[in-house]
Write a protein that holds these residues in place. Structure first.
Motif, PDB file in Angstrom:
ATOM      1  N   GLY A 230       0.783  -1.223   0.000  1.00 55.63           N
ATOM      2  CA  GLY A 230       0.000   0.000   0.000  1.00 55.63           C
ATOM      3  C   GLY A 230       0.812   1.269   0.000  1.00 55.63           C
ATOM      4  N   ASP A 231       2.133   1.151   0.147  1.00 58.32           N
ATOM      5  CA  ASP A 231       2.994   2.336   0.146  1.00 58.32           C
ATOM      6  C   ASP A 231       3.512   2.568  -1.271  1.00 58.32           C
ATOM      7  OD1 ASP A 231       2.613   2.428   2.840  1.00 58.32           O
ATOM      8  OD2 ASP A 231       4.554   1.551   3.366  1.00 58.32           O
ATOM      9  N   ASP A 232       3.109   3.657  -1.890  1.00 56.33           N
ATOM     10  CA  ASP A 232       3.548   3.924  -3.261  1.00 56.33           C
ATOM     11  C   ASP A 232       4.860   4.711  -3.246  1.00 56.33           C
ATOM     12  OD1 ASP A 232       2.289   6.131  -2.171  1.00 56.33           O
ATOM     13  OD2 ASP A 232       1.276   6.732  -4.014  1.00 56.33           O
ATOM     14  N   ALA A 233       5.866   4.079  -2.631  1.00 51.85           N
ATOM     15  CA  ALA A 233       7.174   4.718  -2.514  1.00 51.85           C
ATOM     16  C   ALA A 233       8.237   3.634  -2.442  1.00 51.85           C
ATOM     17  CB  ALA A 233       7.231   5.600  -1.266  1.00 51.85           C
ATOM     18  N   SER A 234       9.490   4.056  -2.530  1.00 48.57           N
ATOM     19  CA  SER A 234      10.616   3.115  -2.512  1.00 48.57           C
ATOM     20  C   SER A 234      11.641   3.508  -1.448  1.00 48.57           C
ATOM     21  CB  SER A 234      11.277   3.075  -3.902  1.00 48.57           C
ATOM     22  OG  SER A 234      10.415   2.507  -4.845  1.00 48.57           O
ATOM     23  N   TRP A 235      11.133   3.867  -0.287  1.00 42.50           N
ATOM     24  CA  TRP A 235      11.997   4.163   0.847  1.00 42.50           C
ATOM     25  C   TRP A 235      11.912   3.009   1.859  1.00 42.50           C
ATOM     26  CZ3 TRP A 235      14.359   8.910   0.076  1.00 42.50           C
ATOM     27  CH2 TRP A 235      15.384   9.209   0.977  1.00 42.50           C
ATOM     28  N   GLY A 236      11.846   1.785   1.299  1.00 42.38           N
ATOM     29  CA  GLY A 236      11.623   0.623   2.132  1.00 42.38           C
ATOM     30  C   GLY A 236      12.884  -0.155   2.445  1.00 42.38           C
ATOM     31  N   PRO A 237      12.725  -1.429   2.804  1.00 34.65           N
ATOM     32  CA  PRO A 237      13.864  -2.260   3.198  1.00 34.65           C
ATOM     33  C   PRO A 237      14.866  -2.453   2.073  1.00 34.65           C
ATOM     34  CG  PRO A 237      11.782  -3.230   3.919  1.00 34.65           C
ATOM     35  CD  PRO A 237      11.433  -2.113   3.006  1.00 34.65           C
ATOM     36  N   SER A 856       9.727  21.535 -10.956  1.00 36.66           N
ATOM     37  CA  SER A 856       9.496  20.113 -11.166  1.00 36.66           C
ATOM     38  C   SER A 856       8.772  19.507  -9.970  1.00 36.66           C
ATOM     39  CB  SER A 856      10.830  19.382 -11.394  1.00 36.66           C
ATOM     40  OG  SER A 856      10.617  17.981 -11.446  1.00 36.66           O
ATOM     41  N   THR A 857       7.478  19.261 -10.143  1.00 33.34           N
ATOM     42  CA  THR A 857       6.730  18.533  -9.116  1.00 33.34           C
ATOM     43  C   THR A 857       7.247  17.108  -9.002  1.00 33.34           C
ATOM     44  OG1 THR A 857       4.752  19.869  -9.542  1.00 33.34           O
ATOM     45  CG2 THR A 857       4.424  17.800  -8.384  1.00 33.34           C
ATOM     46  N   ASP A 858       7.746  16.557 -10.107  1.00 33.94           N
ATOM     47  CA  ASP A 858       8.286  15.197 -10.096  1.00 33.94           C
ATOM     48  C   ASP A 858       9.452  15.071  -9.123  1.00 33.94           C
ATOM     49  OD1 ASP A 858       6.474  14.470 -12.094  1.00 33.94           O
ATOM     50  OD2 ASP A 858       7.855  15.065 -13.679  1.00 33.94           O
ATOM     51  N   MET A 859      10.389  15.997  -9.179  1.00 33.73           N
ATOM     52  CA  MET A 859      11.532  15.947  -8.274  1.00 33.73           C
ATOM     53  C   MET A 859      11.101  16.275  -6.840  1.00 33.73           C
ATOM     54  SD  MET A 859      13.978  14.970 -10.196  1.00 33.73           S
ATOM     55  CE  MET A 859      15.417  15.234  -9.151  1.00 33.73           C
ATOM     56  N   TYR A 860      10.156  17.160  -6.693  1.00 32.73           N
ATOM     57  CA  TYR A 860       9.638  17.581  -5.387  1.00 32.73           C
ATOM     58  C   TYR A 860       9.112  16.381  -4.604  1.00 32.73           C
ATOM     59  CZ  TYR A 860       6.600  20.354  -2.218  1.00 32.73           C
ATOM     60  OH  TYR A 860       5.965  20.922  -1.131  1.00 32.73           O
ATOM     61  N   TYR A 861       8.344  15.514  -5.293  1.00 35.09           N
ATOM     62  CA  TYR A 861       7.798  14.323  -4.637  1.00 35.09           C
ATOM     63  C   TYR A 861       8.690  13.091  -4.827  1.00 35.09           C
ATOM     64  CZ  TYR A 861       3.350  16.720  -3.800  1.00 35.09           C
ATOM     65  OH  TYR A 861       2.379  17.583  -3.363  1.00 35.09           O
ATOM     66  N   GLY A 862       9.269  12.934  -6.013  1.00 36.06           N
ATOM     67  CA  GLY A 862       9.996  11.711  -6.335  1.00 36.06           C
ATOM     68  C   GLY A 862      11.228  11.482  -5.488  1.00 36.06           C
ATOM     69  N   LEU A 863      11.910  12.556  -5.076  1.00 37.00           N
ATOM     70  CA  LEU A 863      13.065  12.379  -4.194  1.00 37.00           C
ATOM     71  C   LEU A 863      12.619  11.917  -2.817  1.00 37.00           C
ATOM     72  CD1 LEU A 863      15.297  15.450  -5.141  1.00 37.00           C
ATOM     73  CD2 LEU A 863      15.813  13.039  -5.512  1.00 37.00           C
ATOM     74  N   SER A 864      11.520  12.477  -2.338  1.00 39.51           N
ATOM     75  CA  SER A 864      11.047  12.109  -1.007  1.00 39.51           C
ATOM     76  C   SER A 864      10.471  10.698  -0.971  1.00 39.51           C
ATOM     77  CB  SER A 864       9.994  13.113  -0.539  1.00 39.51           C
ATOM     78  OG  SER A 864       9.730  12.974   0.832  1.00 39.51           O
ATOM     79  N   SER A 865      10.009  10.186  -2.107  1.00 43.34           N
ATOM     80  CA  SER A 865       9.490   8.823  -2.137  1.00 43.34           C
ATOM     81  C   SER A 865      10.587   7.798  -2.407  1.00 43.34           C
ATOM     82  CB  SER A 865       8.385   8.697  -3.202  1.00 43.34           C
ATOM     83  OG  SER A 865       8.924   8.873  -4.492  1.00 43.34           O
ATOM     84  N   GLY A 866      11.833   8.272  -2.569  1.00 45.72           N
ATOM     85  CA  GLY A 866      12.970   7.354  -2.665  1.00 45.72           C
ATOM     86  C   GLY A 866      13.160   6.701  -4.006  1.00 45.72           C
ATOM     87  N   LEU A 867      12.638   7.291  -5.074  1.00 50.30           N
ATOM     88  CA  LEU A 867      12.750   6.674  -6.396  1.00 50.30           C
ATOM     89  C   LEU A 867      14.112   6.884  -7.042  1.00 50.30           C
ATOM     90  CD1 LEU A 867       9.373   7.341  -8.261  1.00 50.30           C
ATOM     91  CD2 LEU A 867      10.291   5.187  -7.432  1.00 50.30           C
ATOM     92  N   TYR A 868      14.598   8.092  -6.986  1.00 58.99           N
ATOM     93  CA  TYR A 868      15.744   8.462  -7.821  1.00 58.99           C
ATOM     94  C   TYR A 868      17.065   7.972  -7.241  1.00 58.99           C
ATOM     95  CZ  TYR A 868      12.280  11.385 -10.114  1.00 58.99           C
ATOM     96  OH  TYR A 868      11.183  11.822 -10.788  1.00 58.99           O
ATOM     97  N   LYS A 869      18.033   7.814  -8.140  1.00 60.28           N
ATOM     98  CA  LYS A 869      19.324   7.251  -7.754  1.00 60.28           C
ATOM     99  C   LYS A 869      20.009   8.074  -6.680  1.00 60.28           C
ATOM    100  CE  LYS A 869      22.044   9.516 -11.394  1.00 60.28           C
ATOM    101  NZ  LYS A 869      22.976   9.311 -12.521  1.00 60.28           N
TER     102      LYS A 869
END
Length: 1000
Positions: A230-237, A856-869
C-alpha cells in the motif's frame, strides 16, 4: 567547455567569411533580384525590400524536408525564426505553443494564423487534464508553399484587434504540372520510429524497495513478510536476494508466483519498458496541372501513428483542393478547400491525478516488474469479475487481505480500460473573385469559412480506483463523459486594390477594404453520475444516478471592420507606408466598441543612395510605429447563470442555477498595444553574407483580466481593464554562404532574439495576479516590477546566507510567498546548416533556449518517495543525517534525522519548492537529414522524372539541459499550461525516419 564552444563558433564564422570572400569572383551562379516578393497581411504581395518592418519567411521545403513529420506544423517552426518562441510538449497529439516577441497580455496569447489572406482557428483545447492539441495541427504541411511570420505591430496592424500577438501568414501551393502542360503526379511515403531519450526519464535507485520506512510492516499466512504493497514509494527495506518475501503476485491466482515467496530484489523490467517505440506512417498523393491563367492542385494525405503509450493511436486523413482560373482576361477566380478527419485513441492524462507517468516519476516501487503487471492485466481482463477487480490487479494493493488498489491502478488497465478517444472534423474553404476595373485598379470579393467539430469521450472502467469525475466532480469508481464542441468562423471581405504612378519615379499603391467576421461556438459536456450500472457500456444512459443537466455553452460574436493602406515608393530608394483600421466589436459595450488602429512605416535603401554595391550590395534602414489590440471574450458585460437542472416540487419543475462567482463589467474597453521598431538589413559579397537586425519596444495597456476580490461581495472575481506590460527586444538574422558553386553549396542560417518583459502596473492596490497554480505549492503570476511568469512559493529561511533549521524537527524552516523563479527565457536562437553537393543534401538544426525557470513537481515528490538514484548513494539511508544549515541562534545544526526518517531529509517533506526550480535552458539537435536525388540519367526511360530518398531525424540529441530526468520543453499543455511546470510528462523520443518521393 563553454569557452571551447564559443571559440569553435567564432572559427566557423570567420572561416566562412574568408571562404566567401575568396570565392566571390568564382561565383558562377547569377545573383537574383534582392529580397524578392513576400505575402503580408490580408494576402497582399509586397517586395520585401520595401517593407518598413521585420518579417521572416520560411519556405515549405525548409519546414518539412529536414525533419520527421510531427503532425503539427507549429512544432516544425522551432529554432527557425528570430523572435518566435515555440514550446512543444510530449503529449500524444498535443499542443505547440507559439509566442512572438514576448507576452503582451496577462492571459498569454498566441499569434493569429492566416491562410492565403483568411484567418483560421488555432484554438488550444485542454479539458479534464487532456490536451486535445491546437487547431493548427489540422493543416496539411504538403499544402504549404511558405510561411511568413509578421512579428511586430506594424506588420500585423491591418488585423486590428486580432494583431496583438503577431501573425503567421501561410501561403498554399498552386498547381504547376509539367512543362508539356500535362498532369503532374507526386507520390510520397514516409515511415518513422521513435526511441526514448533516456535522459528525459528517471534513473531509479536499485538498492531499496517498497515502503516509507526500512521495515516490513506485515506478514502473510505463510509467516513471511508481505511487501509494503500500500505504500507507493521506494523508501523501504534494503534488497537482499537471499530474503524471500510475498510480493503482489503472491496473491494473483493467474501468476506463476501465486502462493510463492520470491527473492527481495529490484525489478528486471522497470517503467521504461512500459513504453512502445512510436511509429508513424505517412502517405500522400498530389495531382497538379498548371498553365497561364489556370491551375489546379489536389492533395490527399494519410497519417497513421502508434504512440509511445500502449493503446494510443491517431488516424488522420486530409484532403485539399486549390483552383485558380481566369474566367475572362479581367475576371480571376480562386478556390481552396481543405478537410481533415482525425480519430485519436489514448491521449494521455496530463498533470498530477490519474496520470500514469506521474506515478512512474513520483510514486512507484522499484521492485515492481512492469512486464508482470502487463501479464496480470492480460490474463485477468480475459474474465473480469469482482474477485479479480475486473482485471485491475495492481501492484499497489492495499494489503495482503485487500486486493483493491490503494492509489494506483495497474498501468495497463489504466491504458486499455480508462482510455480517452476523440474524433475531429475540420474544414476550411474560401472562394475569391478579382476583377480588373482598370489597369491599375481591381476589386476583390472573398468569402471564407472555417469549421471544426470535436467529439471527445472519457471513461473510467468498473474496478478502477475512485476518483473525481464528471460534472459533479464527485469521487466515483466508474463513469463516462462526452464533450461536443463546434466552432465556426466566417469572413466576408471586399477590397479595392490600386496603384498609380504620380511621376515616373514616384508611385503609390494600396488597399481600401472592409471585413465582416462572425464567430460561433457551441459546446456541450455531459457525464454519468454515481458510476456505471453495467460494466463496459459507455453511455450517458448507463448511469447509476440521474445525470446532472449538461454544461451547455453557446455564443456568437461579430466584428465589423474597415481599413485603408497607402504605400509610397520614391525612386526605389525611399518607401513610406501608412495603414488605418477601424473595428466594431459585439463583445464590448456601446460607446467603447468602435476603435481604430494606425500604423506608419518608413524605409530607405542606403545602398542605392550611396551606390556601394562592390562589397555591400544591399543596405536598408527601416522604422515604424503602430498600434494593435484585442477585444473581450463573450459574456463579459453582463452577469449570466448556468443551469444546474430541475427541482421537482409541489408546483412542478423549478429551474436550479449555479452560483455566479465572476462579476461582469459593462464598461470594458479594448486592449491596446503600441510598438516602436527600428531595424536594418545588410547584404555583403553578392548575398554571401546577409544580416537583419531589429530593435522594438512595446507597451500594452487596458488588459482585460479577471481580478480576485473579497468573497464578501458575493463574487470571487470581477472583470476589469487594468495593467500594463512592456516588452523590449532585439532580433538578429544572419545568413552565410561559405561555399557556392555549380555543384556545391553550403548555407548557414542563424537567428537569435532576446526579449525583456516587465509588468509595469496592475490595478491600484494590486501588485500580483495569480495566473496558474501548480501541484507542490508553486504558482505562476504576473507581479508588478517583475517579468510576466513569476514563480512564487516557499523558499528557505536564511540567516547570514545560511539555511535555517527548525530546532524542533531538524528540518528546514520555510519562508512563504517568495519569488523563486521566472519562466521567461533570457534568449532563444537557432543555427541551421544546409549542404548540397550534386544530388546529395545534408542539413541539421541546433535549437537553443537560454534561461526560463521550470518547477518540477516530479523531483519535489519523487526524491522524497525514494525513487531516484540520488536517494541511495553511499550510506545515506543507513545512518543519521544532519541537514546542512544553522539553528535560529546561528550555531551549526546538530539535530539528526534517524535512518527510519531519512525519507524526510530530501524532497517535499523537508525542502521547500524553491529547491526544485531549475534552469530551463536547453541546446538540442532538433533536426537532421541526409538526402539523395537520383540523377536524371538513371530515370531515363521511366515515367518518373524526379525521385528522392531521405533519412530524417528529430530531437536526436539533447546536447545540454539542467532539468533532471525530463525535457525542459515538455510542459503539460498549451496556453498558460506551457509555462514553467514539469509534471508527469512523457519522455522525449528520438525520431528517425525514411522519406521517399517520386514525381511522374
Amino acid at each position: 567547455m563553454k569557452k571551447l564552444r564559443t571559440s569553435l563558433l567564432v572559427a566557423v564564422l570567420s572561416s566562412s567569411i574568408a571562404v566567401a570572400h575568396a570565392q566571390q569572383k568564382k561565383d558562377t551562379i547569377k545573383t537574383k533580384e534582392i529580397e524578392g516578393v513576400v505575402v503580408t497581411a490580408l494576402g497582399i504581395k509586397r517586395e520585401k525590400k520595401s517593407l518598413g518592418y521585420a518579417s521572416q519567411e520560411i519556405k515549405g521545403s525548409t519546414l518539412s524536408e529536414g525533419t520527421t513529420n510531427t503532425g503539427n506544423i507549429a512544432s516544425q517552426l522551432s529554432g527557425k525564426v528570430a523572435g518566435l518562441n515555440v514550446t512543444t510538449n510530449n503529449n500524444f497529439g498535443g499542443s505547440s505553443n507559439l509566442l512572438i516577441r514576448g507576452i503582451k497580455s496577462l492571459s498569454g496569447g498566441n499569434p493569429l494564423i492566416v491562410i492565403d489572406g483568411s484567418p483560421v482557428n488555432n484554438t488550444y483545447t485542454q479539458a479534464g487534464g487532456i490536451d486535445y492539441g491546437n487547431a493548427l495541427s489540422d493543416i496539411n504541411q504538403d499544402d504549404i508553399e511558405s510561411i511568413n511570420v509578421l512579428k511586430g505591430a506594424a506588420a500585423s496592424a491591418l488585423y486590428g484587434e486580432r494583431g496583438l500577438n503577431g501573425v503567421i501568414v501561410i501561403t498554399t501551393k498552386n498547381g504547376k504540372g509539367k512543362d508539356d502542360g500535362s498532369w503532374g503526379v507526386t507520390l510520397s511515403s514516409a515511415v518513422q520510429v521513435g526511441f526514448v531519450d533516456k535522459s528525459t526519464f528517471p534513473e531509479y535507485q536499485t538498492r531499496y524497495g517498497a515502503g516509507y520506512s526500512q521495515e516490513f510492516t506485515a506478514q502473510g499466512a505463510n509467516g513471511l513478510n508481505d511487501v509494503n504493497f500500500g505504500d507507493d514509494a521506494s523508501w523501504g527495506p534494503k534488497y537482499n536476494s537471499s530474503l524471500l518475501v510475498n510480493q503482489w503476485d503472491y496473491y494473483d491466482p493467474t501468476s506463476s508466483n501465486y502462493g510463492k515467496a520470491t527473492p527481495w530484489v529490484a525489478a528486471k523490467n522497470g517503467p521504461i519498458k512500459f513504453f512502445n517505440h512510436p511509429t508513424t506512417f505517412t502517405n500522400s498523393i498530389t495531382l497538379e496541372k498548371g498553365q497561364k491563367g489556370k491551375n489546379i492542385n489536389f492533395t490527399f494525405d494519410n497519417m497513421l501513428v502508434d504512440g509511445l503509450m500502449p493503446n494510443s493511436r491517431i488516424n488522420k486523413n486530409t484532403f485539399s483542393l486549390k483552383v485558380n482560373y481566369d474566367l475572362t482576361p479581367k475576371l480571376h477566380s480562386s478556390f481552396y478547400s481543405t478537410m481533415t478527419i482525425q480519430n485519436t485513441t489514448g491521449r494521455s492524462i496530463t498533470g498530477y491525478n490519474d496520470n500514469i507517468v506521474t506515478g512512474f516519476r513520483q510514486w512507484w516501487q522499484t521492485n515492481i516488474d512492469v512486464k508482470e503487471q502487463q501479464r496480470a492485466y492480460s490474463q485477468n481482463i480475459a474474465s473480469p469479475n469482482a474477485d479479480n477487480y475486473y482485471g485491475n490487479v495492481s501492484w499497489n494493493r492495499k494489503s495482503g487481505t485487500e486486493g483493491n488498489a490503494a492509489y494506483w491502478n495497474n498501468p495497463y488497465f489504466q491504458a486499455y480500460e480508462n482510455y480517452t478517444s476523440d474524433s475531429r472534423f475540420r474544414t476550411f474553404t474560401y472562394a475569391q473573385l478579382t476583377y480588373d476595373l482598370l489597369d491599375n485598379v481591381s476589386v476583390t470579393g472573398k468569402v471564407s469559412y472555417d469549421r471544426s467539430n470535436l467529439f471527445a469521450e472519457n471513461r473510467i472502467a468498473v474496478g478502477s480506483i475512485a476518483q473525481s469525475f464528471g460534472l459533479s466532480e464527485n469521487s466515483v469508481g466508474s463513469g463516462y463523459s462526452r464533450r461536443d464542441v463546434t466552432r465556426t468562423e466566417t469572413n466576408y471581405d471586399l477590397m479595392f486594390n490600386y496603384k498609380f504612378d504620380i511621376t515616373n519615379n514616384i508611385n503609390v499603391s494600396g488597399v481600401l477594404g472592409g471585413n465582416v467576421r462572425r464567430n460561433y461556438v457551441n459546446s456541450i459536456y455531459a457525464s454519468t453520475e454515481g458510476g456505471l450500472v453495467v460494466p463496459k457500456i459507455y453511455a450517458l444512459s448507463n448511469s447509476v444516478k440521474g445525470p446532472l443537466a449538461p454544461d451547455e455553452n453557446e455564443w456568437t460574436t461579430q466584428t465589423n471592420s474597415g481599413y485603408v493602406t497607402a504605400s509610397f515608393d520614391f525612386y526605389k530608394m525611399f518607401y513610406l507606408d501608412g495603414t488605418w483600421r477601424i473595428d466594431q466589436s459585439s463583445t464590448l459595450p456601446s460607446g467603447n466598441n468602435v476603435y481604430n488602429y494606425p500604423s506608419v512605416t518608413g524605409s530607405v535603401i542606403l545602398s542605392e543612395i550611396f551606390k556601394i554595391k562592390n562589397w555591400m550590395n544591399f543596405w536598408k534602414l527601416r522604422a515604424n510605429y503602430a498600434e494593435v489590440g484585442g477585444t473581450a471574450d463573450p459574456y463579459q458585460l453582463t452577469n449570466y447563470y448556468s443551469s444546474a437542472g430541475i427541482f421537482s416540487g409541489a408546483q412542478g419543475g423549478i429551474g436550479i442555477y449555479n452560483s455566479l462567482l465572476k462579476k461582469a463589467n459593462s464598461d470594458l474597453k479594448p486592449q491596446r498595444s503600441k510598438e516602436f521598431e527600428l531595424g536594418t538589413e545588410v547584404h555583403f559579397l553578392r548575398d554571401r553574407i546577409t544580416l537583419d537586425f531589429a530593435y522594438y519596444k512595446t507597451k500594452t495597456i487596458n488588459q482585460i483580466i479577471p481580478l480576485a476580490i473579497s468573497s464578501g461581495t458575493g463574487f470571487t472575481s470581477k472583470v476589469i481593464n487594468a495593467g500594463r506590460i512592456d516588452n523590449t527586444g532585439y532580433e538578429v538574422q544572419l545568413g552565410l554562404v561559405p561555399i557556392k558553386s555549380n555543384d556545391f553549396t553550403w548555407n548557414i542560417d542563424v537567428n537569435w532574439s532576446k526579449n525583456t518583459n516587465k509588468v509595469i502596473e496592475l490595478n491600484p492596490g494590486i501588485d500580483n495576479i495569480l495566473l496558474n497554480s501548480f501541484t507542490g505549492g508553486v504558482s505562476l503570476n504576473a507581479r508588478v516590477g517583475e517579468a510576466w511568469g513569476t514563480l512564487v512559493g516557499n523558499d528557505y529561511t536564511y540567516l547570514n546566507g545560511q539555511k535555517v533549521i527548525n530546532p524542533k524537527t531538524g528540518k528546514y524552516l520555510q519562508n512563504s510567498n517568495q519569488i523563486i523563479g521566472n519562466t521567461t527565457p533570457d534568449w532563444i536562437g537557432g543555427i541551421r546548416n544546409s549542404i548540397n553537393y550534386k544530388g546529395f543534401s545534408l542539413s541539421f538544426l541546433i535549437d537553443v533556449r537560454k534561461g526560463g525557470n521550470v518547477f518540477s513537481t516530479d523531483m519535489y515528490y519523487g526524491l522524497s518517495s525514494g525513487l531516484y538514484k540520488e536517494t541511495a548513494m553511499g550510506d545515506f539511508r543507513d545512518k543519521n543525517v544532519i541537514l546542512p544549515g544553522v539553528l535560529p541562534n546561528g550555531t551549526p545544526n546538530n539535530i539528526p534525522l534517524s535512518p527510519l526518517d531519512n525519507g524526510s531529509s530530501t524532497g517535499y517533506k523537508t525542502q521547500p519548492p524553491s529547491e526544485f526550480v531549475y534552469d530551463g535552458s536547453f541546446v538540442k539537435l532538433r533536426e537532421a537529414s541526409v538526402g539523395y536525388t537520383l540523377p536524371k540519367s538513371l530515370l531515363a526511360g521511366t515515367k518518373i522524372y524526379d525521385a528522392k530518398i531521405s533519412i530524417v531525424g528529430r530531437n536526436l540529441w539533447i546536447i545540454h539541459k539542467n532539468l533532471p530526468y525530463a525535457d525542459p520543453e515538455a510542459m503539460i499543455g498549451g496556453g498558460l499550461n506551457s509555462y514553467g511546470w514539469s509534471i508527469g510528462s512523457m519522455p522525449t523520443t528520438r525520431d528517425i525516419g525514411v522519406n521517399v518521393t517520386f514525381k511522374f
